[in-house]
Design an enzyme around this catalytic site. Structure first.
Site, PDB file in Angstrom:
ATOM      1  N   ASP A  95       0.807  -1.230   0.000  1.00 61.98           N
ATOM      2  CA  ASP A  95       0.000   0.000   0.000  1.00 61.98           C
ATOM      3  C   ASP A  95       0.841   1.280   0.000  1.00 61.98           C
ATOM      4  O   ASP A  95       0.422   2.295   0.540  1.00 61.98           O
ATOM      5  CB  ASP A  95      -0.879  -0.014   1.255  1.00 61.98           C
ATOM      6  CG  ASP A  95      -0.067  -0.282   2.517  1.00 61.98           C
ATOM      7  OD1 ASP A  95       1.152  -0.020   2.511  1.00 61.98           O
ATOM      8  OD2 ASP A  95      -0.648  -0.762   3.502  1.00 61.98           O
ATOM      9  N   GLU A 117      -0.280  -9.110  -0.954  1.00 63.76           N
ATOM     10  CA  GLU A 117      -0.823  -8.533   0.292  1.00 63.76           C
ATOM     11  C   GLU A 117      -2.054  -7.671  -0.034  1.00 63.76           C
ATOM     12  O   GLU A 117      -2.198  -6.538   0.418  1.00 63.76           O
ATOM     13  CB  GLU A 117       0.211  -7.734   1.083  1.00 63.76           C
ATOM     14  CG  GLU A 117      -0.125  -7.613   2.557  1.00 63.76           C
ATOM     15  CD  GLU A 117       0.873  -6.810   3.367  1.00 63.76           C
ATOM     16  OE1 GLU A 117       0.889  -5.578   3.253  1.00 63.76           O
ATOM     17  OE2 GLU A 117       1.648  -7.431   4.135  1.00 63.76           O
ATOM     18  N   GLU A 131      -2.223   5.108   3.004  1.00 59.79           N
ATOM     19  CA  GLU A 131      -2.161   3.710   2.580  1.00 59.79           C
ATOM     20  C   GLU A 131      -3.514   3.071   2.296  1.00 59.79           C
ATOM     21  O   GLU A 131      -3.641   2.281   1.373  1.00 59.79           O
ATOM     22  CB  GLU A 131      -1.407   2.862   3.622  1.00 59.79           C
ATOM     23  CG  GLU A 131       0.095   3.129   3.686  1.00 59.79           C
ATOM     24  CD  GLU A 131       0.471   4.253   4.628  1.00 59.79           C
ATOM     25  OE1 GLU A 131      -0.423   5.034   5.031  1.00 59.79           O
ATOM     26  OE2 GLU A 131       1.659   4.377   4.963  1.00 59.79           O
ATOM     27  N   HIS A 213       6.614   5.670  12.646  1.00 59.31           N
ATOM     28  CA  HIS A 213       6.939   6.387  11.412  1.00 59.31           C
ATOM     29  C   HIS A 213       5.722   6.822  10.607  1.00 59.31           C
ATOM     30  O   HIS A 213       5.842   7.592   9.661  1.00 59.31           O
ATOM     31  CB  HIS A 213       7.813   5.509  10.512  1.00 59.31           C
ATOM     32  CG  HIS A 213       7.077   4.379   9.863  1.00 59.31           C
ATOM     33  ND1 HIS A 213       6.556   4.478   8.589  1.00 59.31           N
ATOM     34  CD2 HIS A 213       6.747   3.156  10.316  1.00 59.31           C
ATOM     35  CE1 HIS A 213       5.958   3.337   8.281  1.00 59.31           C
ATOM     36  NE2 HIS A 213       6.048   2.522   9.312  1.00 59.31           N
ATOM     37  N   ARG A 215       2.726   8.402   8.651  1.00 57.09           N
ATOM     38  CA  ARG A 215       2.454   9.813   8.343  1.00 57.09           C
ATOM     39  C   ARG A 215       1.350  10.385   9.219  1.00 57.09           C
ATOM     40  O   ARG A 215       1.416  11.539   9.634  1.00 57.09           O
ATOM     41  CB  ARG A 215       2.060   9.965   6.874  1.00 57.09           C
ATOM     42  CG  ARG A 215       3.240  10.160   5.968  1.00 57.09           C
ATOM     43  CD  ARG A 215       2.803  10.240   4.522  1.00 57.09           C
ATOM     44  NE  ARG A 215       3.947  10.076   3.649  1.00 57.09           N
ATOM     45  CZ  ARG A 215       4.675  11.084   3.178  1.00 57.09           C
ATOM     46  NH1 ARG A 215       4.382  12.317   3.489  1.00 57.09           N
ATOM     47  NH2 ARG A 215       5.705  10.849   2.383  1.00 57.09           N
ATOM     48  N   HIS A 246      13.364   5.971  12.125  1.00 57.07           N
ATOM     49  CA  HIS A 246      13.026   5.941  10.694  1.00 57.07           C
ATOM     50  C   HIS A 246      13.632   7.167  10.022  1.00 57.07           C
ATOM     51  O   HIS A 246      13.627   8.258  10.599  1.00 57.07           O
ATOM     52  CB  HIS A 246      11.497   5.954  10.557  1.00 57.07           C
ATOM     53  CG  HIS A 246      11.011   5.572   9.208  1.00 57.07           C
ATOM     54  ND1 HIS A 246      10.923   6.471   8.180  1.00 57.07           N
ATOM     55  CD2 HIS A 246      10.596   4.383   8.701  1.00 57.07           C
ATOM     56  CE1 HIS A 246      10.456   5.859   7.094  1.00 57.07           C
ATOM     57  NE2 HIS A 246      10.249   4.579   7.391  1.00 57.07           N
TER      58      HIS A 246
HETATM   59  N1  UDP Z   1      12.432  -3.284  10.201  1.00 56.72           N
HETATM   60  C1  UDP Z   1      13.799  -3.410  10.024  1.00 56.72           C
HETATM   61  N2  UDP Z   1      14.613  -2.564  10.720  1.00 56.72           N
HETATM   62  C2  UDP Z   1      14.147  -1.594  11.551  1.00 56.72           C
HETATM   63  C3  UDP Z   1      12.735  -1.472  11.726  1.00 56.72           C
HETATM   64  C4  UDP Z   1      11.903  -2.340  11.029  1.00 56.72           C
HETATM   65  O1  UDP Z   1      14.264  -4.265   9.278  1.00 56.72           O
HETATM   66  O2  UDP Z   1      14.936  -0.854  12.144  1.00 56.72           O
HETATM   67  C5  UDP Z   1      11.542  -4.184   9.423  1.00 56.72           C
HETATM   68  C6  UDP Z   1      10.556  -4.978  10.242  1.00 56.72           C
HETATM   69  O3  UDP Z   1      11.081  -6.239  10.578  1.00 56.72           O
HETATM   70  C7  UDP Z   1       9.359  -5.109   9.308  1.00 56.72           C
HETATM   71  C8  UDP Z   1       9.460  -3.891   8.430  1.00 56.72           C
HETATM   72  O4  UDP Z   1      10.761  -3.366   8.584  1.00 56.72           O
HETATM   73  O5  UDP Z   1       9.485  -6.257   8.475  1.00 56.72           O
HETATM   74  C9  UDP Z   1       8.430  -2.875   8.835  1.00 56.72           C
HETATM   75  O6  UDP Z   1       8.682  -1.702   8.174  1.00 56.72           O
HETATM   76  P1  UDP Z   1       7.949  -0.348   8.506  1.00 56.72           P
HETATM   77  O7  UDP Z   1       7.494  -0.344   9.918  1.00 56.72           O
HETATM   78  O8  UDP Z   1       8.870   0.739   8.056  1.00 56.72           O
HETATM   79  O9  UDP Z   1       6.734  -0.346   7.473  1.00 56.72           O
HETATM   80  P2  UDP Z   1       5.230  -0.873   7.571  1.00 56.72           P
HETATM   81  O10 UDP Z   1       5.277  -2.338   7.840  1.00 56.72           O
HETATM   82  O11 UDP Z   1       4.547  -0.077   8.630  1.00 56.72           O
HETATM   83  O12 UDP Z   1       4.666  -0.577   6.222  1.00 56.72           O
END
Ligand code: UDP
Length: 398
Positions: A95, A117, A131, A213, A215, A246
């Site tokens: 998304d 997904e 998203e 992180h 928005r 982030h």
């Molecule tokens: N993640 C990572 N390092 C970090 C923080 C998160 O590898 O310092 C990984 C985490 O294991 C997960 C993904 O990043 O698989 C989540 O990313 P994020 O929270 O940025 O995005 P969202 O899932 O909210 O779209």
């Protein structure tokens, strides 16, 4: 058959890596990976942890950080790349801005869209923002929807998507996590390295892992989150609060201002995926607004407070390990305090067999779908939601 896999952000890289690996093993499919440049460093380094390098990296647009600027840039750049690559399909995930930009670019070029997904919904267009809108808009122009759970498939059916074009596969996040878990358990030198690196951050003290992180949490909610962590760090001085920051500039400034001076708070650079999973599995508590972390914490059964008003992953709440808490300071402090004081029965009891998000074979199912299209009859049939009946779940697909 030519497939272009579009990878924009770190979570897309992590969750598409198992599928890229499976597609690259299929000789009847020409698979190429395009990094859009949305998270130029984090996406590339996440792919590298799976031994994957992108075939193309689009030029990063330095002209603007606003959503319309970024969206137009990705859409134009992916459109040009699709023309050059003469792909039959684009695979997009989730998304993000890159997801919808890639889907729209493909739609304009008459390239078929496969959405991995697919079908996650909160039902609230403002949460998560942008998203939720990107998911729905992507679904409208998708040819084949790979839904991670039966519930996600039902969301699509409720919006009028033809059930014959929906396949329940499990979430590739689980494939990625299980793959890394196996690597860690089979390689004691790697395990020791990860433990050493974690100890360097925590000093061997118990830790709470924090990520934020989104928005919709930028600005006042992020300041509330930061103040909650400061207060929790004061109340639970035996714990170290680890917060990989982030790279979005709005996040760093807020958390640094509120937290950088506190003895038991560690603001780190974004962690590698393996290091992050290792820290997540052993954390006393995770406090996060992330989407992917909900799947990972539920899999590890690490207690999780979700810093959001609503979630598109209610399965995480149903495991009992995750609680939706929002960003209100007093709620975060109260609920986190309860877990840190009283403990929780969730931590460490991984229920690998009853994972609501999948069984670790999603990438295999999705790659079989494409192999079956490329070479009909060679692979065996692939059931759509329509043919498996309303009660069957992801694991019943094969
Ligand atoms: N993640 C990572 N390092 C970090 C923080 C998160 O590898 O310092 C990984 C985490 O294991 C997960 C993904 O990043 O698989 C989540 O990313 P994020 O929270 O940025 O995005 P969202 O899932 O909210 O779209």
């Amino acid at each position: 058959m030519k497939i272009l896999v579009s990878v924009g952000t770190r979570p897309e890289a992590i969750k598409l890596a198992p599928l890229i690996g499976a597609l690259k093993c299929a000789p009847e499919i020409d698979t190429s990976v395009c990094l859009t440049g949305q998270h130029p460093d984090m996406a590339q380094s996440a792919l590298r942890e799976f031994g994957i390098t992108g075939d193309t990296t689009l030029r990063v647009d330095a002209d603007g950080q606003t959503l319309p600027d970024r969206f137009s840039h990705f859409q134009r750049a992916l459109g040009r790349h699709l023309l050059d690559s003469s792909a039959d399909w684009i695979v997009v995930h989730g998304d993000t801005t890159s997801t919808f930009a890639g889907a729209l670019a493909a739609f304009h070029s008459k390239v078929k869209v496969a959405h991995v997904e697919a079908g996650l919904r909160t039902g609230d267009i403002a949460n998560p923002w942008p998203e939720e809108a990107y998911r729905k808009l992507t679904a409208a122009i998708t040819e084949t929807h790979f839904a991670p759970t039966r519930r996600a498939a039902d969301n699509l059916i409720a919006e009028g998507v033809d059930p014959d074009r929906i396949h329940v596969t499990g979430n590739t996040a689980v494939d990625a996590l299980y793959g890394m878990r196996d690597r860690i358990s089979q390689d004691s030198a790697l395990r020791q390295r990860l433990q050493r690196r974690l100890n360097q951050i925590t000093g061997g003290r118990p830790h709470v892992l924090v990520t934020a992180h989104r928005r919709e949490n930028h600005g006042a909610p992020m300041r509330q989150i930061a103040r909650s962590i400061a207060e929790l760090a004061r109340q639970f001085a035996d714990h170290v609060f680890v917060l990989p920051v982030h790279p979005h500039p709005d996040v760093g400034a807020t958390v640094r201002a509120a937290l950088s001076h506190i003895e038991n708070v560690r603001l780190t650079a974004p962690m590698g995926y393996l290091d992050f999973l290792f820290a997540l599995e052993s954390a006393t508590l995770v406090i996060s607004d992330s989407g992917g972390v909900q799947e990972e914490a539920a899999t590890f059964r690490t207690p999780l407070l979700v810093l959001r008003k609503t979630t598109e992953r209610p399965e995480a709440l149903e495991t009992g390990a995750a609680t939706l808490v929002g960003t209100d300071e007093s709620s975060v402090i109260r609920l986190a305090g309860r877990i840190l004081r009283d403990g929780s029965d969730g931590n460490g009891n991984v229920d690998w067999l009853n994972n609501p998000f999948g069984d670790g074979r999603a990438a295999d199912r999705i790659s079989r779908y494409f192999r079956n299209l490329a070479l009909p009859d060679a692979i065996g049939s692939f059931a759509s939601v329509a043919s498996i009946g309303p009660r069957l779940g992801a694991t019943a697909l094969d």
